[in-house]
Write an enzyme that holds these catalytic residues in place. Sequence first.
Site, short mmCIF file in Angstrom:
data_model
loop_
_atom_site.label_atom_id
_atom_site.label_comp_id
_atom_site.label_asym_id
_atom_site.label_seq_id
_atom_site.Cartn_x
_atom_site.Cartn_y
_atom_site.Cartn_z
N GLU A 106 0.92 -1.16 0.00
CA GLU A 106 0.01 -0.08 -0.11
C GLU A 106 0.94 1.20 0.03
O GLU A 106 1.87 1.19 0.63
CB GLU A 106 -0.72 -0.08 1.37
CG GLU A 106 -1.75 1.20 1.51
CD GLU A 106 -2.54 1.06 2.83
OE1 GLU A 106 -2.73 2.33 3.27
OE2 GLU A 106 -2.81 -0.09 3.32
N GLU B 209 -2.79 11.84 3.07
CA GLU B 209 -3.55 11.24 4.42
C GLU B 209 -3.61 12.22 5.44
O GLU B 209 -2.47 12.65 5.91
CB GLU B 209 -3.20 9.80 4.99
CG GLU B 209 -4.22 9.39 5.92
CD GLU B 209 -3.92 7.67 6.04
OE1 GLU B 209 -4.85 6.96 6.45
OE2 GLU B 209 -2.70 7.38 6.18
#
Length: 381
Positions: free
Chosen positions: A141, A146
């Site tokens: 990932e 974020e």
Amino acid sequence: MRSAARSLLPVVLAAISLLTPVAATNYDLVKEYAGSTFFDGWTFYDHFDNLTNGDAVFVSASVAKSAKLAFVDPATNHAIIKVDNTSTVPFNEKRNTVRITTNDRYGLGSVWVADMLHIPYGCSVWPAWWSQSPDWPVGGEIDTLEGVNLVTHNQMGLHTESGCQVVNPVQLASSIQTSTDCSNLTNHNQGCLVTDGNTASYGQGFAAAGGGVWVTELASSGISIWFFPRANIPSALTSNTKAIDTSTLGTPTGNWPSTGCSMDKFFSPHNLIFDITLCGDFAGNPAIFNQTCTGVCYNDYVLGNGSNYATAYFEVASVRVYSSNGTNNIIKGGSSSGSGSPGAANSNGTQTGGNGAVAMQRSMMAMLLALALGAIARLFA
């Protein structure tokens, strides 16, 4: 005999060069998500957030369209992806929002460039722009963007199987290396994180700066992420959208070199993902929530009339994907059956490369090198 040995030197050097992976810096455009067709080629999750325990329902494409939670603004031609900020949510129910995933996957030797004008922020809000293998944690990932609640700095990171470490990264001095073990089994899947030192990289600061551009490179030499506020976007990203040379972009904001993490072992082709959830494991954790917000995440923000979510939206001008050396690293639809180096895909999406092709090429080169070295040894015997 020495002259004969010298004549074999180019063969030896050629074999060695093919055995040694070389990082690509030149990439050609293979896919663009922009304008009226932006949402073509994405799948809407259409399920409540059972992935991160968020107080959110990721709606279907039809609901997102009718409720105007995912649409292209005709005034700007930009894609809008947002949290429902008009409905009243009663206790024990969740608020509607959006999670979309590209149908295509992009493998080693790819770069994706996202130009955004606005990213979601606010108390209880947890947005991300990221990529993932369908077999996670196998295949890894990459979190390009974020953040949660009212933080002012973007957080980037990797999440992998055990064995991937950050060793000697080359990144901006202002970037903060929060953790170096990428394993999903370490510290509750914290990942190997880098915090951008630029306050224009997230939230209100990002919006005030007119947004910016993220560049994510998945290369044999490692993973690099660059962030450029609107005023500092280099000409390499604006003068020619058909190609990109990452060597002209300067020092990355975040860097995860292959020295401590073999790319073809830990990363397989990725789907690209936009999502916005609410509260959940990260934003709703009281220890984290109370750093920038007051009250109770679900009770004081998710419930009620939704006015808290006026700033909880993405505004995306474009997402462009590039592949190295003119090749096509797209895997059309479907899902990965395991980790490993991705293969190229032909025009109908059939995988044509992968670990087998790479291994065969290296095996042939190793055999050629062994023969050449053996011939040299015999000449000098």
